[in-house]
Design a protein around this motif. Structure first.
Motif, mmCIF file in Angstrom:
data_model
loop_
_atom_site.group_PDB
_atom_site.id
_atom_site.type_symbol
_atom_site.label_atom_id
_atom_site.label_comp_id
_atom_site.label_asym_id
_atom_site.label_seq_id
_atom_site.Cartn_x
_atom_site.Cartn_y
_atom_site.Cartn_z
ATOM 1 N N SER A 71 0.874 -1.173 0.000
ATOM 2 C CA SER A 71 0.000 0.000 0.000
ATOM 3 C C SER A 71 0.914 1.227 0.000
ATOM 4 C CB SER A 71 -0.844 -0.038 1.276
ATOM 5 O OG SER A 71 -1.615 1.131 1.371
ATOM 6 N N ILE A 137 -7.389 10.369 -6.267
ATOM 7 C CA ILE A 137 -8.022 10.349 -4.933
ATOM 8 C C ILE A 137 -9.535 10.480 -5.095
ATOM 9 C CG2 ILE A 137 -8.282 11.657 -2.782
ATOM 10 C CD1 ILE A 137 -5.287 12.417 -3.001
ATOM 11 N N LYS A 140 -11.327 7.572 -6.001
ATOM 12 C CA LYS A 140 -11.177 6.561 -4.939
ATOM 13 C C LYS A 140 -10.380 5.346 -5.415
ATOM 14 C CE LYS A 140 -15.178 7.967 -2.244
ATOM 15 N NZ LYS A 140 -14.631 9.308 -2.192
ATOM 16 N N SER A 143 -5.569 4.875 -1.964
ATOM 17 C CA SER A 143 -5.769 5.171 -0.548
ATOM 18 C C SER A 143 -4.426 5.612 0.030
ATOM 19 C CB SER A 143 -6.257 3.913 0.160
ATOM 20 O OG SER A 143 -5.926 4.022 1.535
ATOM 21 N N LYS A 145 -3.940 6.045 3.329
ATOM 22 C CA LYS A 145 -4.015 5.922 4.792
ATOM 23 C C LYS A 145 -2.758 5.312 5.429
ATOM 24 C CE LYS A 145 -6.523 1.555 5.270
ATOM 25 N NZ LYS A 145 -7.399 0.978 4.311
ATOM 26 N N ASN A 173 -5.596 14.265 2.972
ATOM 27 C CA ASN A 173 -5.871 12.845 2.768
ATOM 28 C C ASN A 173 -4.819 11.918 3.356
ATOM 29 O OD1 ASN A 173 -8.286 12.028 0.891
ATOM 30 N ND2 ASN A 173 -7.569 14.046 0.235
#
Ligand code: AMP
Length: 575
Positions: A71, A137, A140, A143, A145, A173
């Motif tokens: 990720s 972004i 979507k 990500s 995170k 974000n």
């Protein structure tokens, strides 16, 4: 001096960078790498391009990547597509021996679908231009995170390009716990605002002094009349026969015009600006990178993505209004330990800017006079002779041809042969500079024109009575003179550009607002007819056979006639 090992760089990365030729860390790397590896503090690094900053942030972010977590963990933002590809390429090189690390460049102007597909398969490091990342972004498809490090590269340029809001949005974000690195060549107020807003207790690292240009760059300037700027540019380029330079212009239009003129005048030049398509820009940049182009004429924004280490000269075709831009420009030469020269061609109104920039870069500009024709020719000749001395001779191939060449040239002595070789190469240049008027600094020019006025007062009598043309020639009057930027070469070029067939031009007398030129008698009607009714901008061109009447008087008459405002043909003079 510390080594990469002492800075804590792992063996896999050390092996890759050794193969790239990195022996010891550069100062920005010594400062940044340990900070990033061991601390979670934010960093502001004031470093010019060419200081090794990509490796300074690239090596630690690769090393900090958790390869088991597929990720995005690092996001690197940069202003242009070219820089994005450059950074991603460098990071891929540094991680040659780090297995399975996934680095993805995402940038506008290319298929978003393929970027989405790669993102879906999983990546560790994203190098992005702000606009495209926002797009991803919003869809979507990405990500952020797990992002623990955010790098803003060339932050000042991103702000110049209006990415401030996009950066805000991206930052909202990513987790607040991320560490942030900001690289910038300069520190304008807007950057200080960003750092205050988004960074907590940052470490500030300055490589060289704040706002200072690269150390090994000399700064020269030439002051000329605004209308002489292009001619001065040509002389400067001619004066440095081995130049590999970037000419910076203020607008896209000016960039294209200067590149076109240089091309027309036989220079190895091309343009780079935002009106070109991406494919065209890539083509020009590659040509320049591969040294298949000697002069790149560019706008500031378009040149941002160009990463070339051995630019010998930067030429500022006029100074930028924003002095920070000057540091960016001059930072494109004198990179990777080499020396460089930043040249500015300015007109008198820009003189004050020089002092301002000197204050900013803590360096003094050297003032230079535009090289004189004979000096340029001498420099070019010696350069050519030097090339003759150093050229690699393909003995085998040449040996075969030599006997017949010797037979053909046996009637010539060594000296004659040298003269002929040099003439072949230089006749045009020597002729051009023999005819061309020298370019003077505005003040010098005024004392020169006083001298000229005094001389024309002395010769006034001869003019009043009219000058007789050479036998077989007609003397023609044209209502363009030195004030219009005319010199013998441009006048000859202008005539031959418009009149069909070749017009051999003899004697030329240039006055302030008008000129005389001699051409073979039989061509006079054709030349006069060609220019009849032609306009340059809003001024009617007058070309007539001079009958030896009182010429200044006649010029006055035409001067007023030419502003009658009855536009027939509109022409823009090409020079
Ligand atoms: P950058 O400022 O990242 O654009 O780097 C400028 C140039 O320096 C690039 O060509 C790098 O490959 C090179 N470079 C970076 N670090 C080193 C190093 N430690 N030793 C030698 N060259 C380096």
């Amino acid at each position: 001096m510390s080594t990469f090992e002492e800075l804590g760089v792992i063996p896999e990365i050390r092996q890759a960078i050794t193969e790239l030729g990195f022996e010891n860390p550069m100062p920005v790397q010594t400062e940044v790498i340990p900070q990033l590896l061991s601390h979670k503090r934010d960093i502001i690094a004031l470093a010019q391009t060419g200081t090794g900053k990509t490796a300074a942030f690239g090596i630690p972010v690769i090393q900090k990547t958790d390869l088991t977590l597929l990720s995005p963990q690092t996001v690197i933002l940069c202003p242009t597509r070219e820089l994005c590809l450059q950074i991603a390429g460098d990071l891929t090189d540094f991680s040659t021996y780090v297995e399975d690390i996934k680095i993805l460049p995402v940038y506008g102007g290319s298929s978003i679908e393929s970027q989405i597909r790669t993102l879906k398969r999983g990546v560790h490091i994203i190098v992005a231009t702000p606009g495209r990342l926002i797009d991803l972004i919003n869809r979507k498809t990405v990500s952020l995170k797990h992002v623990h490090t955010l790098v803003l590269d060339e932050a000042d340029e991103m702000l110049n390009m209006g990415f401030s809001e996009s950066i805000d949005e991206i930052l909202s974000n990513v987790p607040g716990s991320r560490s942030m690195l900001l690289f910038s060549a300069t520190m304008p107020k807007e950057i200080e605002k960003i750092t205050r807003k988004y960074m907590s207790d940052p470490v500030e690292i300055t490589i060289g002094r704040k706002n200072e240009g690269a150390q090994n760059v000399r700064h020269l300037y030439y002051m000329v009349h605004a209308k002489d700027k292009y001619l001065a540019l040509k002389r400067i380029v001619d004066y440095y026969p081995n130049i590999y330079g970037i000419v910076f212009c203020r607008t896209r239009k000016e960039t294209q015009e200067i590149a076109d003129k240089l091309l027309q005048d036989g220079y190895d030049a091309d343009s780079l600006h935002g009106d070109l398509s991406q494919v065209q820009r890539d083509y020009v940049m590659n040509k320049y990178r591969n040294h298949n182009l000697q002069l790149l004429v560019a706008t500031d924004v378009a040149a941002r993505g160009l990463d070339v280490d051995d630019v010998s000269h930067i030429i500022n075709f006029g100074l930028p209004d924003d002095y920070e831009v000057y540091t960016h420009r001059s930072g494109r030469t004198g990179r990777a330990g080499k020396t460089g020269t930043s040249i500015s061609i300015i007109h008198i109104k820009e003189k004050g800017k020089i002092a301002q920039i000197e204050k900013l870069i803590h360096k003094t500009f050297e003032k230079r006079a535009v090289p004189k024709g004979d000096l340029i020719c001498e420099k070019q000749l010696f350069n050519f002779v030097d090339k003759i001395e150093k050229v690699k001779v393909n003995e085998e191939e040449i040996d075969r041809l030599l006997p017949s060449i010797f037979r053909k040239l046996e009637w010539l002595g060594k000296e004659d042969i040298i003269k002929r070789v040099v003439s072949l190469e230089f006749n045009r240049l020597i002729e051009y500079y023999r005819q061309a008027e020298e370019i003077y600094e505005p003040e010098e020019r005024s004392s020169k024109s006083r001298r000229e006025n005094a001389r024309s007062e002395r010769t006034g009598k001869r003019q009043k009575n009219g000058v007789q043309p050479e036998k077989g020639y007609a003397r023609l009057f044209i209502n363009m003179g030195k004030m219009d930027g005319v010199n013998p070469a441009t006048l000859m070029g202008f005539i031959n550009e418009h009149v069909k067939g070749k017009v051999p031009v003899g004697r030329i007398d240039l006055m302030k607002n008008f000129s005389f030129f001699e051409i073979p008698e039989e061509l006079a009607p054709k030349v006069v007819k060609t220019f009849r009714g032609m306009y340059i901008e809003d001024r009617r061109l007058v070309v007539e056979v001079s009958r030896g009447e009182n010429e200044p008087q006649r010029e006055k008459k035409h001067f007023f006639e030419s502003f009658e405002g009855k536009k027939k043909k509109k022409y823009t003079q090409k020079r």
